[in-house]
Structure formats: C-alpha cells, structure tokens
Design a protein around this motif. Structure first.
Motif, short mmCIF file in Angstrom:
data_model
loop_
_atom_site.label_atom_id
_atom_site.label_comp_id
_atom_site.label_asym_id
_atom_site.label_seq_id
_atom_site.Cartn_x
_atom_site.Cartn_y
_atom_site.Cartn_z
N PHE A 48 0.83 -1.21 0.00
CA PHE A 48 0.00 0.00 0.00
C PHE A 48 0.87 1.26 0.00
O PHE A 48 0.61 2.21 -0.75
N VAL A 49 1.92 1.23 0.84
CA VAL A 49 2.83 2.38 0.91
C VAL A 49 3.55 2.58 -0.42
O VAL A 49 3.67 3.70 -0.92
N ILE A 50 4.03 1.46 -1.01
CA ILE A 50 4.75 1.55 -2.30
C ILE A 50 3.84 2.06 -3.40
O ILE A 50 4.21 2.95 -4.17
N LEU A 51 2.62 1.50 -3.47
CA LEU A 51 1.68 1.94 -4.50
C LEU A 51 1.30 3.41 -4.31
O LEU A 51 1.16 4.16 -5.28
N GLY A 52 1.15 3.80 -3.02
CA GLY A 52 0.85 5.20 -2.73
C GLY A 52 1.98 6.10 -3.19
O GLY A 52 1.74 7.17 -3.76
N TRP A 56 1.89 8.92 -6.11
CA TRP A 56 2.28 10.31 -5.84
C TRP A 56 3.32 10.79 -6.86
O TRP A 56 3.23 11.89 -7.37
N ILE A 57 4.31 9.92 -7.14
CA ILE A 57 5.36 10.28 -8.10
C ILE A 57 4.78 10.47 -9.50
O ILE A 57 5.07 11.45 -10.18
N VAL A 58 3.95 9.50 -9.92
CA VAL A 58 3.35 9.58 -11.25
C VAL A 58 2.47 10.81 -11.37
O VAL A 58 2.49 11.52 -12.39
N SER A 59 1.69 11.10 -10.32
CA SER A 59 0.81 12.27 -10.34
C SER A 59 1.61 13.55 -10.50
O SER A 59 1.23 14.45 -11.27
N ASN A 60 2.73 13.64 -9.78
CA ASN A 60 3.56 14.83 -9.87
C ASN A 60 4.27 14.95 -11.21
O ASN A 60 4.44 16.05 -11.74
N VAL A 61 4.69 13.79 -11.76
CA VAL A 61 5.33 13.81 -13.08
C VAL A 61 4.34 14.29 -14.14
O VAL A 61 4.67 15.12 -14.99
#
Length: 227
Positions: A48-52, A56-61
């Motif tokens: 869950f933490v990794i997917l979160g 977050w990274i993909v959203s920011n990219v």
C-alpha cells in the motif's frame, strides 16, 4: 474426543503422550497461521505504501509534464567569441544566444546597462538575465492617458517596487543570476536564458512567474560552469 472434558488421569501413558503430541501439532499449525496472517498484513501495508508512493510520483510527473513551459523558444545562433566592441546582430531583444565576447558578466544586481556581448556569454554558462525598463511605462501612459502625472507616477512606483523585489530575490539566491536595466526593452521586464525568453509588463508579472523561469532554465546553457 472432547479435549476440554477429557480426564487425563484415566488415560494411559501412551494415550497421554499421543494426545500431547497432537495438541502440540495443532498449536504449531495455529502459530503458523497467525504468523502467515501477520506476514500478509505486513506485505499488504508495504504494498500500500509503495503503490501510494508510485501514485504520488506519477501524479507529480504528469502534473509537471502538463505544466506549460515558461516563456518562448528563440532560435539558437552561433556561440563564437568575438573581439570586445564587435557589433553582433541578435534575433531577439534582449538576446538569448549568438556570438559574444570572451568575458562574461558575473552574478549580481547592476544599476547600469551592460553590453550584450558580455551578457550572452553569461547565458551560454547557464545564467538567467532579468532586464527591466520601468521608464517604458511612463512614455506609453503619456501617449495614451490624459491623466499623465498621476497615472505615470503610480505605475512607476509599482514598477520600481517590483524591481526592489527582484533585487531581494537575486540577493537571496545570486547563483547565475543577473538583474540590470535595459533602455531598449519594449516591455517592463524580460527574462532570458540560452534560447529562451519571457517578456512581460508590470500588470502581467509576478515573482512566481520569475521563479518558474529560473527553476526551468537556470544552468541549462550549452557550457556548464561552476561560477
């Protein structure tokens, strides 16, 4: 056999031994199930933490990639060193590339104009040059407004206040930053980097606009230096 109501005293030694072994086996299975359950809970939390984090990274990219690039691209000219005083024709005002002097302007806020030959060399090193011309506003107002004195004074004051903010910005973070006046500028302000320009008037400008340009293009010139 109901173990809860079992009378161990009536059991033979062999039966007690067998029953104890069976109980131990059952307890081992229970412990394994508990450990397995805990393991999967842990794996689920980590996943869950990794997917979160990935989300977050993909959203920011995606957010950054969809963000418009500051300013406009300007065709890059040559970058040959020419003798000081040589007249060079540039394709923008202020220039963003082209032949230039072999000496460059160092970081800082300057009160007087500097020849383009020095500034273009700074751009080649990845500098950001911020040019300003508040006087341009006054001349436009004189041509367009009947309230020359009042309007001109107000606008000039705001423009000069913005220059003061830019001076503070450069003072706090002066690495590869140049701020100076430019009388030939046809807007109040111009941000330039190698092959990039963003020109705007006072009412269109903000420190956020300046910072976006700096963050996007500082130290992106073709010649990387430590200065």
């Amino acid at each position: 056999m109901d173990e809860e109501h079992l009378d161990w005293s009536k059991l033979s030694k062999k039966e007690r031994k067998k029953l104890a072994k069976e109980q131990k086996k059952q307890q081992t299975l229970i412990d394994k199930k508990k450990a397995s359950f805990g393991k999967w809970i842990g794996i689920g939390i980590v996943a869950f933490v990794i997917l979160g984090g990935i989300f977050w990274i993909v959203s920011n990219v995606i957010k950054e990639s969809s963000k418009p690039v500051p300013g406009k691209e300007v065709a890059v000219l040559g970058r040959t060193h020419v003798p000081i005083g040589t007249k060079v024709k540039y394709n923008s005002n202020p220039p963003t590339s082209g032949n230039h002097y072999d000496t460059w302007t160092k970081s800082g806020a300057y009160d007087k104009p500097i020849e383009d030959g020095y500034l273009v060399h700074s751009l080649e090193h990845g500098y950001i040059v911020i040019s300003h011309n508040c006087e341009m506003t006054s001349s436009k107002l004189k041509a367009q407004s009947s309230k020359v004195g009042t309007e001109s004074a107000k606008t000039d004051k705001k423009c000069l206040d913005f220059i003061d903010k830019l001076k503070e910005r450069v003072k706090k973070d002066s690495w590869k930053m140049i701020l100076l006046p430019r009388a030939s500028l046809d807007t109040n302000f111009a941000l330039t980097a190698w092959g990039r320009i963003d020109k705007f008037n006072l009412k269109e400008g903000s420190l956020e606009r300046v910072n976006d340009f700096i963050d996007s293009f500082r130290n992106t010139g073709p010649e990387k230096t430590m200065d």
